[in-house]
Design a protein around this motif. Sequence first.
Motif, PDB file in Angstrom:
ATOM      1  N   SER A 154       0.831  -1.205   0.000  1.00  0.00           N
ATOM      2  CA  SER A 154       0.000   0.000   0.000  1.00  0.00           C
ATOM      3  C   SER A 154       0.863   1.251   0.000  1.00  0.00           C
ATOM      4  N   ALA A 155       1.923   1.249   0.810  1.00  0.00           N
ATOM      5  CA  ALA A 155       2.826   2.401   0.845  1.00  0.00           C
ATOM      6  C   ALA A 155       3.496   2.608  -0.516  1.00  0.00           C
ATOM      7  N   LEU A 174      -5.509  -1.745   0.414  1.00  0.00           N
ATOM      8  CA  LEU A 174      -4.694  -2.009  -0.765  1.00  0.00           C
ATOM      9  C   LEU A 174      -5.519  -1.893  -2.039  1.00  0.00           C
ATOM     10  N   CYS A 175      -6.701  -2.476  -2.032  1.00  0.00           N
ATOM     11  CA  CYS A 175      -7.574  -2.438  -3.212  1.00  0.00           C
ATOM     12  C   CYS A 175      -8.027  -1.015  -3.521  1.00  0.00           C
ATOM     13  N   ALA A 196      -5.191   0.900  -5.234  1.00  0.00           N
ATOM     14  CA  ALA A 196      -5.044   0.397  -6.606  1.00  0.00           C
ATOM     15  C   ALA A 196      -6.186   0.894  -7.483  1.00  0.00           C
ATOM     16  N   ALA A 197      -7.397   0.964  -6.937  1.00  0.00           N
ATOM     17  CA  ALA A 197      -8.549   1.452  -7.703  1.00  0.00           C
ATOM     18  C   ALA A 197      -8.359   2.910  -8.097  1.00  0.00           C
ATOM     19  N   CYS A 198      -7.834   3.721  -7.186  1.00  0.00           N
ATOM     20  CA  CYS A 198      -7.582   5.137  -7.506  1.00  0.00           C
ATOM     21  C   CYS A 198      -6.547   5.277  -8.612  1.00  0.00           C
ATOM     22  N   ILE A 199      -5.491   4.491  -8.540  1.00  0.00           N
ATOM     23  CA  ILE A 199      -4.446   4.556  -9.567  1.00  0.00           C
ATOM     24  C   ILE A 199      -5.029   4.222 -10.942  1.00  0.00           C
ATOM     25  N   ALA A 200      -5.808   3.138 -11.010  1.00  0.00           N
ATOM     26  CA  ALA A 200      -6.391   2.728 -12.286  1.00  0.00           C
ATOM     27  C   ALA A 200      -7.415   3.741 -12.778  1.00  0.00           C
ATOM     28  N   ALA A 237     -12.379  -5.831  -3.106  1.00  0.00           N
ATOM     29  CA  ALA A 237     -12.543  -5.300  -1.750  1.00  0.00           C
ATOM     30  C   ALA A 237     -13.908  -5.656  -1.181  1.00  0.00           C
ATOM     31  N   SER A 238     -14.927  -5.713  -2.050  1.00  0.00           N
ATOM     32  CA  SER A 238     -16.284  -6.006  -1.576  1.00  0.00           C
ATOM     33  C   SER A 238     -16.432  -7.439  -1.082  1.00  0.00           C
ATOM     34  N   THR A 239     -15.540  -8.324  -1.509  1.00  0.00           N
ATOM     35  CA  THR A 239     -15.611  -9.692  -0.994  1.00  0.00           C
ATOM     36  C   THR A 239     -15.215  -9.751   0.470  1.00  0.00           C
ATOM     37  N   VAL A 240     -14.472  -8.744   0.910  1.00  0.00           N
ATOM     38  CA  VAL A 240     -14.066  -8.653   2.313  1.00  0.00           C
ATOM     39  C   VAL A 240     -14.972  -7.695   3.082  1.00  0.00           C
ATOM     40  N   PHE A 241     -15.330  -6.580   2.419  1.00  0.00           N
ATOM     41  CA  PHE A 241     -16.133  -5.528   3.058  1.00  0.00           C
ATOM     42  C   PHE A 241     -17.201  -5.095   2.066  1.00  0.00           C
TER      43      PHE A 241
END
Length: 323
Positions: free
Chosen positions: A58-59, A104-105, A108-112, A136-140
């Motif tokens: 993430s960093a 993390l997701c 990555a979503a912002c970058i894409a 991410a929705s599979t977790v939250f």
Amino acid sequence: MIKRTQNHVAESRFTLTVVVVYAITVWIASGLLIPTVPITSAELLRGAWAQFACFLISAFLMVVLNNSNALIRIYSRTVSCSFIILMCAGCFLFSSLGGAIVQLCMIAACIAAFHCYQNKLSMGWTYYAFLCIGLASTVFIQILFYVPLLWAMMYFRLTALSWRTFFASVFGLLTPYWFALPVMAYQGSIDLLWSHFTALADFGTTFAYQQVSLNELLLFVFVVALGITGTVHYWRQKSADSIRIRMLFGCFIQLWMLTTIFIISQPQHYDVLIRILIINVSPLIGHFLALTYTRITNIAFHVICAVALLMTLFNLWMPSLTF
């Protein structure tokens, strides 16, 4: 223009290295990587290495987010450094693997998504952005509440939403479930998928602050204060940035404000939402620290660093106290 301590730190090529060493030290001090002493291979295997790996990635992605979009118009690592320091200030969050995956997701979503700027034919990047949200929705599952805002930002700020990119986003959201559905059908556990989505309609007890600890409250107030500071600064100084950068910072501002409302109304999801808040506040406070040069902002820089350090120490050694 007088360069003060704030500016020397913001523009130094060694700042990120020092901050990463600081972060690793905080992780070790938290006891999650090395649960007990003496150190044995069995004890090391019990450590939160998956969470630590998600934190490092993430960093790194925050560095990529800054560099690929030139969020700061000078050489500066304040965006990624702000993210790392704020996460360390909330070191009680380290143990949550689900929160680390969502964090993390989201980055990555912002970058894409930002790669889609002014390109209504960017179906590939749109698919990847919403694939990250789907993962991410599979977790939250509650992260799907961000989807309408993301579509609105794609249309109004990134000017990249068309019928093609819209359907690409839908396919991206559904892809993780396309893979999960056959497996769950084979195992006879389709009901789990249904209960996963019905959680969207379960808002629990709103404004239930009894479950919010003092640690969580202090971190939330600190991050929101930084968000307000960074937003006011950006609104005053945005004319110096390009239109594209203004649109991207507009996305950060909308996301952190919406996330603040979510946390206030649904504090039971604090563990995940505070991470999304930190992600979107980091560019704003990073912009403030890198591109201000007054005596007052230099004092503010020292105060922010001191508060972040004190909060890190408090969260490392003080027990969780219910608010």
